[in-house]
Scaffold this motif. Structure first.
Motif, PDB file in Angstrom:
ATOM      1  N   HIS A  95       0.830  -1.206   0.000  1.00 19.38           N
ATOM      2  CA  HIS A  95       0.000   0.000   0.000  1.00 19.38           C
ATOM      3  C   HIS A  95       0.858   1.247   0.000  1.00 19.38           C
ATOM      4  O   HIS A  95       0.847   2.014  -0.949  1.00 19.38           O
ATOM      5  N   SER A  98      -3.938  -2.949   6.332  1.00 18.52           N
ATOM      6  CA  SER A  98      -4.038  -3.918   5.241  1.00 18.52           C
ATOM      7  C   SER A  98      -3.728  -5.301   5.804  1.00 18.52           C
ATOM      8  O   SER A  98      -2.954  -5.431   6.754  1.00 18.52           O
ATOM      9  N   GLY A 120      -8.030  -4.419   2.254  1.00 16.29           N
ATOM     10  CA  GLY A 120      -7.323  -3.205   1.826  1.00 16.29           C
ATOM     11  C   GLY A 120      -7.137  -2.245   2.971  1.00 16.29           C
ATOM     12  O   GLY A 120      -7.502  -2.531   4.103  1.00 16.29           O
TER      13      GLY A 120
END
Length: 154
Positions: A101, A121, A133
């Motif tokens: 990320h 995440s 996510g």
């Protein structure tokens, strides 16, 4: 008379100091949330294990013993930038410990999930795929070899 008129000659005004502190905090906060690209090095990763890791492990030395990696869990090796998991008894996998990320270091492996503390995440300990996510890309696989009770970074 205002409080700013009571400042010693040459001293910054209170508003100037407060604004500078606020700007510094904002800059630090934004620095932690850069691009989606991982950093060029594994700096900042944390080793959350006891025995087993060594600086030599990056060059084919013993990274860990199989007994160091719990079934369904794993261990993060900061210096090597790798997380080793054991998703099923006797099956060992390895992935980059850098979250896809924004480049934070993952810090925990439990119940089949690799977790990143920065933005929460979560990745599969079995294949590195994204389970939750904001990350959208899986953790890249790393090559390891297992011989006897020794796990080496290939």
């Amino acid at each position: 008379m205002t409080s700013e008129s009571l400042q010693p000659q040459g001293a910054p005004a209170r508003r100037t100091v407060v604004a500078a502190v606020g700007a510094t905090g904002l800059a630090l906060g934004l620095g932690a949330c850069g691009s989606d690209e991982p950093p060029s090095s594994g700096a900042g990763a944390a080793d959350h294990g006891g025995s087993g890791g060594s600086a030599a492990a990056g060059s084919g030395g013993v990274l860990a013993r199989t007994a160091d990696i719990p079934e369904g869990g794993g261990k993060v090796f900061a210096a090597q930038g790798v997380v080793v998991t054991q998703p099923a008894k006797g099956r060992f996998e390895a992935f980059s410990s850098t979250c896809t990320h924004q480049g934070c270091a993952v810090n925990r492996v439990a119940d089949g999930v690799i977790s990143c503390p920065c933005h929460r995440s979560e990745f599969s300990a079995a294949d590195g795929s994204v389970k939750k996510g904001p990350a959208t890309r899986p953790l890249p696989a790393k090559k390891i070899s297992v011989a006897g009770d020794e796990i080496r970074l290939a």
